[in-house]
Motif scaffolding. Structure first.
Motif, PDB file in Angstrom:
ATOM      1  N   VAL A 187       0.856  -1.189   0.000  1.00 42.78           N
ATOM      2  CA  VAL A 187       0.000   0.000   0.000  1.00 42.78           C
ATOM      3  C   VAL A 187       0.889   1.236   0.000  1.00 42.78           C
ATOM      4  O   VAL A 187       1.969   1.237   0.606  1.00 42.78           O
ATOM      5  N   SER A 188       0.460   2.258  -0.719  1.00 47.49           N
ATOM      6  CA  SER A 188       1.148   3.545  -0.731  1.00 47.49           C
ATOM      7  C   SER A 188       0.089   4.619  -0.929  1.00 47.49           C
ATOM      8  O   SER A 188      -0.357   4.893  -2.043  1.00 47.49           O
ATOM      9  N   ARG A 189      -0.340   5.190   0.208  1.00 44.09           N
ATOM     10  CA  ARG A 189      -1.468   6.125   0.160  1.00 44.09           C
ATOM     11  C   ARG A 189      -1.290   7.213   1.204  1.00 44.09           C
ATOM     12  O   ARG A 189      -0.489   7.088   2.135  1.00 44.09           O
ATOM     13  N   THR A 190      -2.076   8.262   1.028  1.00 42.51           N
ATOM     14  CA  THR A 190      -2.250   9.278   2.061  1.00 42.51           C
ATOM     15  C   THR A 190      -3.723   9.281   2.443  1.00 42.51           C
ATOM     16  O   THR A 190      -4.603   9.269   1.570  1.00 42.51           O
ATOM     17  N   MET A 191      -3.988   9.290   3.757  1.00 44.18           N
ATOM     18  CA  MET A 191      -5.377   9.196   4.202  1.00 44.18           C
ATOM     19  C   MET A 191      -5.535   9.873   5.559  1.00 44.18           C
ATOM     20  O   MET A 191      -4.560  10.000   6.324  1.00 44.18           O
ATOM     21  N   PRO A 192      -6.755  10.286   5.878  1.00 43.07           N
ATOM     22  CA  PRO A 192      -6.992  10.900   7.189  1.00 43.07           C
ATOM     23  C   PRO A 192      -6.949   9.861   8.294  1.00 43.07           C
ATOM     24  O   PRO A 192      -7.154   8.659   8.063  1.00 43.07           O
ATOM     25  N   LEU A 193      -6.683  10.297   9.499  1.00 38.29           N
ATOM     26  CA  LEU A 193      -6.586   9.390  10.642  1.00 38.29           C
ATOM     27  C   LEU A 193      -7.864   8.572  10.814  1.00 38.29           C
ATOM     28  O   LEU A 193      -7.806   7.388  11.152  1.00 38.29           O
ATOM     29  N   ALA A 194      -9.012   9.173  10.560  1.00 44.26           N
ATOM     30  CA  ALA A 194     -10.276   8.467  10.735  1.00 44.26           C
ATOM     31  C   ALA A 194     -10.347   7.225   9.857  1.00 44.26           C
ATOM     32  O   ALA A 194     -10.845   6.174  10.264  1.00 44.26           O
ATOM     33  N   GLU A 195      -9.840   7.322   8.633  1.00 40.55           N
ATOM     34  CA  GLU A 195      -9.829   6.172   7.743  1.00 40.55           C
ATOM     35  C   GLU A 195      -8.741   5.186   8.136  1.00 40.55           C
ATOM     36  O   GLU A 195      -8.934   3.966   8.092  1.00 40.55           O
ATOM     37  N   LEU A 196      -7.603   5.708   8.548  1.00 38.83           N
ATOM     38  CA  LEU A 196      -6.478   4.862   8.924  1.00 38.83           C
ATOM     39  C   LEU A 196      -6.803   3.981  10.119  1.00 38.83           C
ATOM     40  O   LEU A 196      -6.343   2.845  10.218  1.00 38.83           O
ATOM     41  N   ARG A 197      -7.612   4.489  11.038  1.00 40.57           N
ATOM     42  CA  ARG A 197      -7.926   3.746  12.264  1.00 40.57           C
ATOM     43  C   ARG A 197      -8.475   2.354  11.983  1.00 40.57           C
ATOM     44  O   ARG A 197      -8.254   1.410  12.745  1.00 40.57           O
ATOM     45  N   GLY A 198      -9.179   2.178  10.886  1.00 40.15           N
ATOM     46  CA  GLY A 198      -9.739   0.875  10.544  1.00 40.15           C
ATOM     47  C   GLY A 198      -8.697  -0.169  10.213  1.00 40.15           C
ATOM     48  O   GLY A 198      -9.013  -1.362  10.118  1.00 40.15           O
TER      49      GLY A 198
END
Length: 427
Positions: free
Chosen positions: A95-106
């Motif tokens: 994986v190589s992405r940028t995402m908000p913490l809310a999405e990352l938490r999953g």
């Protein structure tokens, strides 16, 4: 033979050396582990291609990982695979992405009950990605955009396992199995690898009766692969032992084979009781380590499992707290000592036939009593001779005689050696 304390320290040094490597059920981490073990005992390494049918399973794709991290909005790596192989969900797809913490938490795994520990998690057979971190680290993450990178590959390759064989006087085998698929977990199962390796070295100091085959394989799929590739010669396996969780401070636990009355079960019960060590003997259950594969009903091998605290029986299990500080040289040396004691009994546990069964043979005329002169246990040894003569009917093994007579196994075995030397019994 090196003193046990020295051997314990050598085993602990091996654990520390193996600890940083990222192992899984396949991949270069397993190969690197076997390369190091191969410096202690010679190994035959096997590579089984992806897609190979092994019993009801299929060898999966090979997983390798080079780097992985989570970087916060400032670019600081808040989770870094380079710091610990536990930080990445095992078998994570790239994986190589940028995402908000809310999405990352999953995709984050923690242990709220132990907020400073990092859990060990895997997803071998379901494409997934994720990170493991302490609850404290997660709680400290600010909102914002996070860079997420897992530089891994999941592609056709091989499953790797290895064997070391100590030749015996007969082709019948004792297997000793340990799993090599866990990453940075010292007790589960680096301590088992270390004990198995030094047990193999100890057995080469003499020519054992049985041939001893040491199996270093990934858990579940590795043992299944070994069984599939050795199904035609499985009848050679007469006894076996799975080693895991071999270095923690708990008391020894022996889990019996599925049969419950296999010779290895009786030997382990006898040795643990005779040693007066605190211990537990547990009934077989179809959950645990690879004893459940060796004992599956189609094979039904006499294979038990020796550990200290059993799997999932200690809070540090499958967490970053299972580190080299959690295991001790003394505990590993004690586990090794029990293995050596048990295999010494197993190797000498023969059935004999009395060649002079009509009345009691005259032992004094044969110099057997004189040969015992000066021994502190002369009377006990005389009794052992009488017991061996009485029960050497081809049905009772020496362990049967020791248990029925209440005499130490070593004394009974020594008496049998003397009687055999006088041609009064034969195997």
């Amino acid at each position: 033979m090196a003193p046990m304390t020295s051997t314990g320290e050598e085993m602990h040094a091996l654990v520390e050396r193996l600890y940083p490597l990222c192992r899984s059920i396949t991949g270069d981490g397993v190969r690197a582990t076997l390369d190091i073990v191969g410096e202690y005992v010679p190994l035959q390494v096997h590579e089984v291609p992806t897609g190979t049918q092994v019993l009801d399973w299929t060898v999966p794709q090979e997983w390798n990982i080079r780097d992985a991290y989570i970087a916060d909005p400032t670019g600081h790596r808040v989770v870094d695979f380079a710091a610990s192989s536990l930080h990445v969900l095992g078998y994570s797809v790239p994986v190589s992405r940028t995402m908000p913490l809310a999405e990352l938490r999953g995709h984050l795994h923690t242990l709220p009950d132990h907020p400073s520990w990092v859990p060990y998690r895997t997803s071998y057979y379901k494409p997934e990605w994720g990170f493991c971190l302490s609850q404290e680290a997660l709680d400290a993450l600010p909102d914002g955009e996070y860079e997420v990178r897992i530089d891994s590959t999941l592609a056709d390759g091989h499953l790797t396992y290895a064997e070391h064989v100590v030749p015996g006087q007969v082709a019948d085998e004792v297997i000793v199995s340990c799993h090599v698929c866990h990453p940075s977990l010292a007790n589960d199962n680096l301590a088992g690898i270390a004990v198995a390796t030094f047990l193999a070295r100890a057995l080469t100091e003499r020519t054992p009766y049985y041939t001893y085959r040491f199996i270093y394989a990934p858990g579940t799929i590795g043992a299944i692969t070994w069984l599939a590739r050795n199904a035609e010669r499985i009848d050679r396996v007469k006894h076996g032992l799975v080693l895991a969780c071999a270095g923690d401070p708990g008391q020894l636990t022996y889990k019996q084979s599925r049969r419950g009355d296999a010779e290895i079960d009786r030997v382990m019960r006898h040795v643990l009781a005779a040693s007066e060590r605190p211990h537990t003997v547990a009934e077989f259950t179809p959950y645990g380590y690879d004893e459940r594969q060796y004992c599956s009903p189609g094979f039904d091998l006499g294979v038990g499992s020796l550990s200290r605290t059993p799997y999932a029986g200690y809070p540090e299990y499958h967490t970053s707290a299972d580190n080299p500080d959690f295991v001790s040289p003394e505990a590993m040396a004690d586990t090794l000592a029990v293995c050596r004691e048990a295999f010494a009994v197993l190797d000498r546990n023969r059935r004999y036939v009395n060649l002079s069964p009509y009345g009691e043979p005259q032992l004094g005329r044969r110099g057997l009593y004189d040969a015992l002169g000066g021994r502190s246990d002369t009377k006990q040894t005389q009794m052992a001779m009488l017991w061996v003569l009485s029960l050497s009917d081809g049905e009772h093994a020496l362990l049967d005689i020791a248990e029925r007579s209440g005499l130490p196994f070593g004394t009974v075995a020594a008496a049998a050696d003397a009687l055999r030397g006088a041609d009064l019994i034969k195997a």
